[in-house]
Write an enzyme that holds these catalytic residues in place. Structure first.
Site, PDB file in Angstrom:
ATOM      1  N   HIS A 216       0.847  -1.213   0.000  1.00  0.00           N
ATOM      2  CA  HIS A 216       0.000   0.000   0.000  1.00  0.00           C
ATOM      3  C   HIS A 216       0.873   1.251   0.000  1.00  0.00           C
ATOM      4  CE1 HIS A 216       1.112  -0.822   4.142  1.00  0.00           C
ATOM      5  NE2 HIS A 216       1.017   0.497   4.344  1.00  0.00           N
TER       6      HIS A 216
ATOM      7  N   THR B 245       3.458   5.708  -3.403  1.00  0.00           N
ATOM      8  CA  THR B 245       4.605   5.663  -4.334  1.00  0.00           C
ATOM      9  C   THR B 245       5.675   4.643  -3.962  1.00  0.00           C
ATOM     10  OG1 THR B 245       5.566   7.462  -3.026  1.00  0.00           O
ATOM     11  CG2 THR B 245       4.408   8.101  -5.050  1.00  0.00           C
ATOM     12  N   ARG B 246       6.419   4.232  -4.975  1.00  0.00           N
ATOM     13  CA  ARG B 246       7.622   3.403  -4.829  1.00  0.00           C
ATOM     14  C   ARG B 246       8.656   3.884  -5.851  1.00  0.00           C
ATOM     15  NH1 ARG B 246       4.780   1.852  -1.290  1.00  0.00           N
ATOM     16  NH2 ARG B 246       4.449  -0.261  -0.514  1.00  0.00           N
TER      17      ARG B 246
ATOM     18  N   LYS C 195       9.116  12.475   0.782  1.00  0.00           N
ATOM     19  CA  LYS C 195       9.247  11.196   1.499  1.00  0.00           C
ATOM     20  C   LYS C 195      10.721  10.814   1.578  1.00  0.00           C
ATOM     21  CE  LYS C 195       7.467   6.911  -0.098  1.00  0.00           C
ATOM     22  NZ  LYS C 195       6.233   6.157  -0.362  1.00  0.00           N
TER      23      LYS C 195
ATOM     24  N   HIS D 145      16.242   2.427   5.190  1.00  0.00           N
ATOM     25  CA  HIS D 145      16.031   1.064   4.679  1.00  0.00           C
ATOM     26  C   HIS D 145      16.307   0.040   5.797  1.00  0.00           C
ATOM     27  CE1 HIS D 145      15.729  -2.154   1.818  1.00  0.00           C
ATOM     28  NE2 HIS D 145      17.006  -2.432   1.810  1.00  0.00           N
TER      29      HIS D 145
ATOM     30  N   CYS E  65       4.590   0.610   7.104  1.00  0.00           N
ATOM     31  CA  CYS E  65       4.597  -0.428   6.067  1.00  0.00           C
ATOM     32  C   CYS E  65       5.482  -1.557   6.588  1.00  0.00           C
ATOM     33  CB  CYS E  65       5.164   0.191   4.792  1.00  0.00           C
ATOM     34  SG  CYS E  65       4.892  -0.783   3.313  1.00  0.00           S
TER      35      CYS E  65
ATOM     36  N   LYS F 202       8.946  -2.806  -7.795  1.00  0.00           N
ATOM     37  CA  LYS F 202       9.313  -2.480  -9.192  1.00  0.00           C
ATOM     38  C   LYS F 202       9.350  -3.723 -10.087  1.00  0.00           C
ATOM     39  CE  LYS F 202      13.326  -1.032  -7.418  1.00  0.00           C
ATOM     40  NZ  LYS F 202      13.289  -1.777  -6.152  1.00  0.00           N
TER      41      LYS F 202
HETATM   42  C1  LIG Z   1       8.075   1.563   3.232  1.00  0.00           C
HETATM   43  C2  LIG Z   1       8.340   0.686   2.035  1.00  0.00           C
HETATM   44  C3  LIG Z   1       8.996   1.221   0.942  1.00  0.00           C
HETATM   45  C4  LIG Z   1       9.274   0.431  -0.163  1.00  0.00           C
HETATM   46  N1  LIG Z   1       9.879   0.996  -1.234  1.00  0.00           N
HETATM   47  C5  LIG Z   1      10.064   0.276  -2.358  1.00  0.00           C
HETATM   48  C6  LIG Z   1      10.553   0.894  -3.510  1.00  0.00           C
HETATM   49  O1  LIG Z   1      10.814   2.090  -3.503  1.00  0.00           O
HETATM   50  N2  LIG Z   1      10.683   0.145  -4.625  1.00  0.00           N
HETATM   51  C7  LIG Z   1      10.378  -1.173  -4.648  1.00  0.00           C
HETATM   52  O2  LIG Z   1      10.556  -1.799  -5.695  1.00  0.00           O
HETATM   53  N3  LIG Z   1       9.899  -1.803  -3.559  1.00  0.00           N
HETATM   54  C8  LIG Z   1       9.726  -1.106  -2.418  1.00  0.00           C
HETATM   55  N4  LIG Z   1       9.193  -1.690  -1.310  1.00  0.00           N
HETATM   56  C9  LIG Z   1       8.955  -3.129  -1.300  1.00  0.00           C
HETATM   57  C10 LIG Z   1       7.648  -3.556  -1.919  1.00  0.00           C
HETATM   58  O3  LIG Z   1       6.613  -2.670  -1.583  1.00  0.00           O
HETATM   59  C11 LIG Z   1       7.359  -4.993  -1.443  1.00  0.00           C
HETATM   60  O4  LIG Z   1       8.468  -5.806  -1.821  1.00  0.00           O
HETATM   61  C12 LIG Z   1       6.091  -5.556  -2.052  1.00  0.00           C
HETATM   62  O5  LIG Z   1       5.007  -4.696  -1.824  1.00  0.00           O
HETATM   63  C13 LIG Z   1       5.794  -6.926  -1.462  1.00  0.00           C
HETATM   64  O6  LIG Z   1       4.561  -7.364  -1.965  1.00  0.00           O
HETATM   65  P1  LIG Z   1       3.890  -8.751  -1.558  1.00  0.00           P
HETATM   66  O7  LIG Z   1       2.804  -8.956  -2.520  1.00  0.00           O
HETATM   67  O8  LIG Z   1       4.950  -9.779  -1.399  1.00  0.00           O
HETATM   68  O9  LIG Z   1       3.344  -8.510  -0.070  1.00  0.00           O
HETATM   69  P2  LIG Z   1       1.974  -7.821   0.438  1.00  0.00           P
HETATM   70  O10 LIG Z   1       1.719  -6.579  -0.277  1.00  0.00           O
HETATM   71  O11 LIG Z   1       2.047  -7.735   1.919  1.00  0.00           O
HETATM   72  O12 LIG Z   1       0.860  -8.857   0.002  1.00  0.00           O
HETATM   73  C14 LIG Z   1       0.604 -10.042   0.692  1.00  0.00           C
HETATM   74  C15 LIG Z   1      -0.887 -10.174   0.823  1.00  0.00           C
HETATM   75  O13 LIG Z   1      -1.198 -11.465   1.319  1.00  0.00           O
HETATM   76  C16 LIG Z   1      -2.330 -11.331   2.135  1.00  0.00           C
HETATM   77  N5  LIG Z   1      -2.424 -12.495   3.025  1.00  0.00           N
HETATM   78  C17 LIG Z   1      -1.524 -12.878   3.943  1.00  0.00           C
HETATM   79  N6  LIG Z   1      -1.954 -13.943   4.626  1.00  0.00           N
HETATM   80  C18 LIG Z   1      -3.169 -14.262   4.111  1.00  0.00           C
HETATM   81  C19 LIG Z   1      -4.126 -15.263   4.419  1.00  0.00           C
HETATM   82  N7  LIG Z   1      -3.941 -16.153   5.412  1.00  0.00           N
HETATM   83  N8  LIG Z   1      -5.258 -15.314   3.691  1.00  0.00           N
HETATM   84  C20 LIG Z   1      -5.481 -14.419   2.676  1.00  0.00           C
HETATM   85  N9  LIG Z   1      -4.611 -13.420   2.382  1.00  0.00           N
HETATM   86  C21 LIG Z   1      -3.468 -13.354   3.092  1.00  0.00           C
HETATM   87  C22 LIG Z   1      -2.041 -10.043   2.889  1.00  0.00           C
HETATM   88  O14 LIG Z   1      -3.169  -9.501   3.537  1.00  0.00           O
HETATM   89  C23 LIG Z   1      -1.487  -9.170   1.805  1.00  0.00           C
HETATM   90  O15 LIG Z   1      -2.476  -8.409   1.162  1.00  0.00           O
HETATM   91  C24 LIG Z   1       8.905  -0.929  -0.173  1.00  0.00           C
HETATM   92  C25 LIG Z   1       8.233  -1.475   0.934  1.00  0.00           C
HETATM   93  C26 LIG Z   1       7.936  -0.676   2.026  1.00  0.00           C
HETATM   94  C27 LIG Z   1       7.230  -1.293   3.189  1.00  0.00           C
HETATM   95  O1  LIG Z   2      13.689  -0.618  -3.937  1.00  0.00           O
HETATM   96  C1  LIG Z   2      13.936   0.583  -3.843  1.00  0.00           C
HETATM   97  O2  LIG Z   2      14.308   1.251  -4.800  1.00  0.00           O
HETATM   98  C2  LIG Z   2      13.807   1.249  -2.486  1.00  0.00           C
HETATM   99  C3  LIG Z   2      14.935   2.163  -2.219  1.00  0.00           C
HETATM  100  C4  LIG Z   2      16.131   1.461  -1.717  1.00  0.00           C
HETATM  101  C5  LIG Z   2      15.818   0.601  -0.586  1.00  0.00           C
HETATM  102  C6  LIG Z   2      14.619  -0.152  -0.751  1.00  0.00           C
HETATM  103  N1  LIG Z   2      13.661   0.250  -1.505  1.00  0.00           N
END
Ligand SMILES: Cc1cc2nc3c(=O)[nH]c(=O)nc-3n(C[C@H](O)[C@H](O)[C@H](O)COP(=O)(O)OP(=O)(O)OC[C@H]3O[C@@H](n4cnc5c(N)ncnc54)[C@H](O)[C@@H]3O)c2cc1C
Ligand SMILES: O=C(O)[C@@H]1CCCC=N1
Length: 387
Positions: free
Chosen positions: A48, A51-52, A269, A273, A316, A349
């Site tokens: 959620h 931006t990323r 923002k 990390h 997050c 990304k």
């Molecule tokens: C602050 C922050 C900054 C970031 N910045 C960057 C960035 O700049 N660039 C970049 O490339 N990446 C960035 N990232 C990383 C990136 O956002 C994550 O790697 C990515 O969102 C992971 O996605 P996911 O689908 O694995 O996890 P999630 O988005 O957490 O999705 C997992 C889903 O599974 C669901 N779930 C879990 N258990 C169950 C269950 N038992 N039953 C049903 N549903 C379930 C959860 O509710 C959730 O919706 C950042 C992350 C954060 C927190």
């Molecule tokens: O993935 C990204 O670009 C951001 C910035 C560097 C650290 C983690 N997330």
């Protein structure tokens, strides 16, 4: 019981990785169910927020190479859905000349990624309102920019549904029974499919405990800080300010990164990390803000145009592996169960490409990339397997 199952594939978790996996499966004509524990959209996981960063600047060639295709897939989704998801801003990388900065610069050069090296004497002409530390070098990865995260999730889930995919939200998966047909129990029903994809973010080990596997994953709470511009707009996307990465600086053991002010006008923002360990369902009980002090000291020195007191703080979660590389693999025993996990704070990304790769694994195809850096067996000494 039918041997066909209700679906060809069930995907657990509608974050960025599960949503793109489901979309890819539906694109290939597979009857696909995407299950999500929370009512969508939600802000309790990792995908959620507004931006990323999207970038090609990486230490390892394989990420830089994979990003080439990921950029193309992001553009395809923009066209299909008719929405703008990426804004090119460039990524300013700053750090001591020798060390990680050099490794990253070499990767960009080796892979022919367009970049500009900024000499210290001309730095402030190109990047006003930033103090480059003595001894730091700087470059700009021209390809980089901002991804609109919440909007991207809406777009990919919408396209999935247009392809006939079913999203069932507000249903928590409570058990999984492996087999030729996998049975998935939720708080609201029982579903069966030939294949299962687990993309459950921070909850991955809870899901894997139902199928005899545990991975060495740490869950970190990340404080997402926004800082007020003293002169509104001076670090803004509209004024062409780039995203940035600060590598190895005196204030911080880990990376500091930032995105130009945009989603909240007048607020930029900038985050650390690294965070403090938590359990995914106890995120808000983790109140450590020591990262804020690190950022205040850094911003006072290097970003004099920001008020060094956070204006907005959001939360997050990161799910981090010991080497900070992803997990993209089949379950070691049940090869109709595919796992995408441990995106270690840098997976957004890659979302469209991760979706394609998990789909390929699920369909038993040879994946488009060498997935050896992402295999489960690299954790042999860590993984507690009950198999
Ligand atoms: C602050 C922050 C900054 C970031 N910045 C960057 C960035 O700049 N660039 C970049 O490339 N990446 C960035 N990232 C990383 C990136 O956002 C994550 O790697 C990515 O969102 C992971 O996605 P996911 O689908 O694995 O996890 P999630 O988005 O957490 O999705 C997992 C889903 O599974 C669901 N779930 C879990 N258990 C169950 C269950 N038992 N039953 C049903 N549903 C379930 C959860 O509710 C959730 O919706 C950042 C992350 C954060 C927190
Ligand atoms: O993935 C990204 O670009 C951001 C910035 C560097 C650290 C983690 N997330």
């Amino acid at each position: 019981m039918s041997t066909e199952g209700d679906y060809d594939c069930i995907v657990i978790g509608a974050g960025v990785q599960g949503s793109f996996s489901a979309y890819e499966l539906a694109k290939r004509g597979r009857r696909t169910l995407l299950l999500e524990q929370f009512v969508l959209p939600h802000s309790r996981g990792s995908s959620h927020g507004q931006t990323r960063i999207i970038r090609k600047a990486y230490d390892q060639d394989y990420y830089t190479v994979m990003m080439d295709e990921s950029y193309r897939l992001w553009s395809q989704l923009e066209e299909e859905a008719g929405v703008k998801l990426c804004r090119q801003t460039g990524l300013l990388v700053m750090g001591p000349e020798n060390g990680t900065y050099q490794v990253l610069k070499n990767t960009l050069q080796r892979n022919g990624v367009p970049m500009v090296i900024l000499q210290p004497e001309e730095f402030s002409k190109h990047i006003p309102h930033v103090n480059l530390a003595d001894g730091d070098a700087a470059l700009v990865d021209i390809t980089a920019g901002v991804l609109y995260a919440d909007r991207a999730l809406r777009a990919v889930q919408g396209q999935f549904q247009k392809l006939g995919g079913i999203i069932t939200d507000g249903q928590k998966v409570t058990d999984i029974r492996p087999g030729d047909l996998v049975t998935v129990m939720t708080s609201g029903g029982v579903y069966r499919a030939k294949n299962l994809v687990v993309t459950a973010g921070c909850w991955t080990n809870t899901l894997l405990s139902y199928i005899g596997l545990q991975l060495p994953l740490k869950v970190l709470k990340i404080n997402v800080y926004y800082w007020k511009e003293k002169d509104p707009g001076c670090y803004s996307l509209q004024n062409r300010f780039p995203c940035f990465l600060q590598i190895e600086c005196p204030e911080a053991e880990h990376l500091i990164y930032g995105l130009p002010s945009n989603e909240y006008p007048g607020l930029m923002k900038v985050c650390y990390h690294m965070g403090s360990e938590t359990k995914p369902d106890e995120r808000d009980r983790q109140t450590d803000k020591s990262d804020g002090d690190i950022l205040k000291r850094y911003l006072t020195r290097c970003f004099p145009g920001l008020v060094p007191e956070p204006a907005v703080v959001e939360s997050c979660l990161y799910t981090v592996t010991p080497d900070e590389h992803f997990v993209l693999d089949c379950h070691p025993v049940h090869n109709n169960i595919v796992i995408g996990a441990g995106f270690s704070g840098h997976g957004f990304k890659f979302g469209p490409l991760i979706g394609k790769l998990l789909c390929e694994l699920s369909l038993g195809e040879v994946p488009s990339y060498d997935l050896s850096p992402f295999r489960i067996r690299r954790f042999q000494e860590h993984s507690k397997s009950a198999l």
